[in-house]
Design a protein around this motif. Sequence first.
Motif, PDB file in Angstrom:
ATOM      1  N   VAL A  15       0.780  -1.168  -0.114  1.00 20.94           N
ATOM      2  CA  VAL A  15       0.063  -0.002   0.155  1.00 20.94           C
ATOM      3  C   VAL A  15       0.949   1.215   0.161  1.00 20.94           C
ATOM      4  O   VAL A  15       1.744   1.283   0.850  1.00 20.94           O
ATOM      5  N   VAL A  16       0.564   1.980  -1.077  1.00 23.76           N
ATOM      6  CA  VAL A  16       1.220   3.420  -1.113  1.00 23.76           C
ATOM      7  C   VAL A  16       0.808   4.180   0.071  1.00 23.76           C
ATOM      8  O   VAL A  16      -0.210   4.524   0.131  1.00 23.76           O
ATOM      9  N   THR A  17       1.872   4.696   1.002  1.00 25.36           N
ATOM     10  CA  THR A  17       1.138   5.611   2.144  1.00 25.36           C
ATOM     11  C   THR A  17       1.943   6.936   2.108  1.00 25.36           C
ATOM     12  O   THR A  17       2.681   7.323   1.025  1.00 25.36           O
ATOM     13  N   ASN A  18       1.860   7.753   3.095  1.00 22.79           N
ATOM     14  CA  ASN A  18       2.587   9.074   2.928  1.00 22.79           C
ATOM     15  C   ASN A  18       3.690   9.173   4.214  1.00 22.79           C
ATOM     16  O   ASN A  18       3.281   8.450   5.180  1.00 22.79           O
ATOM     17  N   ASP A  19       4.191  10.314   4.201  1.00 25.33           N
ATOM     18  CA  ASP A  19       5.561  10.502   5.174  1.00 25.33           C
ATOM     19  C   ASP A  19       4.614  10.577   6.396  1.00 25.33           C
ATOM     20  O   ASP A  19       5.367  10.299   7.443  1.00 25.33           O
ATOM     21  N   ASN A  20       3.725  11.241   6.751  1.00 24.15           N
ATOM     22  CA  ASN A  20       3.181  11.575   7.892  1.00 24.15           C
ATOM     23  C   ASN A  20       2.546  10.160   8.660  1.00 24.15           C
ATOM     24  O   ASN A  20       2.926   9.928   9.524  1.00 24.15           O
ATOM     25  N   HIS A  21       2.022   9.469   7.569  1.00 27.83           N
ATOM     26  CA  HIS A  21       1.778   8.116   8.235  1.00 27.83           C
ATOM     27  C   HIS A  21       3.091   7.396   8.795  1.00 27.83           C
ATOM     28  O   HIS A  21       2.731   6.613   9.904  1.00 27.83           O
ATOM     29  N   VAL A  22       3.763   7.291   7.905  1.00 28.24           N
ATOM     30  CA  VAL A  22       4.898   6.338   8.279  1.00 28.24           C
ATOM     31  C   VAL A  22       5.783   6.934   9.442  1.00 28.24           C
ATOM     32  O   VAL A  22       6.179   6.236  10.268  1.00 28.24           O
ATOM     33  N   ARG A  23       6.043   8.299   9.640  1.00 29.60           N
ATOM     34  CA  ARG A  23       6.277   8.723  10.736  1.00 29.60           C
ATOM     35  C   ARG A  23       5.509   8.642  11.911  1.00 29.60           C
ATOM     36  O   ARG A  23       6.063   8.010  12.953  1.00 29.60           O
ATOM     37  N   ASN A  24       4.222   8.524  11.813  1.00 28.04           N
ATOM     38  CA  ASN A  24       3.493   8.271  13.178  1.00 28.04           C
ATOM     39  C   ASN A  24       3.487   6.862  13.613  1.00 28.04           C
ATOM     40  O   ASN A  24       3.547   6.669  14.784  1.00 28.04           O
ATOM     41  N   CYS A  25       3.665   5.792  12.595  1.00 23.46           N
ATOM     42  CA  CYS A  25       3.752   4.509  12.901  1.00 23.46           C
ATOM     43  C   CYS A  25       4.914   4.039  13.410  1.00 23.46           C
ATOM     44  O   CYS A  25       5.087   3.482  14.388  1.00 23.46           O
ATOM     45  N   ALA A  26       5.986   4.557  13.014  1.00 24.52           N
ATOM     46  CA  ALA A  26       7.298   4.553  13.542  1.00 24.52           C
ATOM     47  C   ALA A  26       7.512   5.291  15.039  1.00 24.52           C
ATOM     48  O   ALA A  26       8.026   4.312  15.738  1.00 24.52           O
ATOM     49  N   TYR A  27       6.943   6.181  14.883  1.00 20.27           N
ATOM     50  CA  TYR A  27       6.918   6.920  16.446  1.00 20.27           C
ATOM     51  C   TYR A  27       6.250   6.133  17.518  1.00 20.27           C
ATOM     52  O   TYR A  27       6.833   5.772  18.640  1.00 20.27           O
ATOM     53  N   LEU A  28       5.084   5.684  16.963  1.00 16.97           N
ATOM     54  CA  LEU A  28       4.253   4.791  18.137  1.00 16.97           C
ATOM     55  C   LEU A  28       4.672   3.701  18.437  1.00 16.97           C
ATOM     56  O   LEU A  28       4.838   3.167  19.506  1.00 16.97           O
TER      57      LEU A  28
END
Length: 182
Positions: A15-28
């Motif tokens: 699934v293509v995602t966006n930078d904010n989504h990746v940032r939130n998931c990695a942080y969480l």
Amino acid sequence: LTPRDLLYPEEDDFVVTNDNHVRNCAYLKSALESALAGRPGVRVFQDNRVNFQVPGLQPLGPDVTVLAGVPADWNPLRGTLPLRDLGATPLLLIEVTSPSTRDGDLDQKVLLYQRAGAPVYVLADVRVDNDDEPFMAVMGYRLDGGRYVRAEPDADGVLWVPEVGVGFRPDRLLLAVVDADG
């Protein structure tokens, strides 16, 4: 991918995602791992396929999953988590909404995670205000008598999840993890 593929992913789906989504998931994932360090058998997973092994329920793909009872010899190279086979139970599921998945996260997944018996479902909901400015809101569901009820943030905007000992508070476009000391 079709909307059905997004609900019921296979291990090789992308699934293509966006930078904010990746940032939130990695942080969480990182923040929850830190907060839960020292709790034997409790593990935090990101973007794994979770097979709740509930009859009639296909495996799902939460953004972040917190499980209890994960055996020490769990194979970290596996992409699918077969919960009953592992003897693991979900403590918390988190979805970070994206434009392509928001509707499913807010509607279908609420019902599916309820059916799976996940005690808490938290959504980091990225929205756009009337001036087209994006912002983050937090919402949650808690299992009560087999059904989800809305869990509301406190007066400070923190949605507390006692099952994992932390709360979640929006901070611009990030869902911040807070402990009892803030």
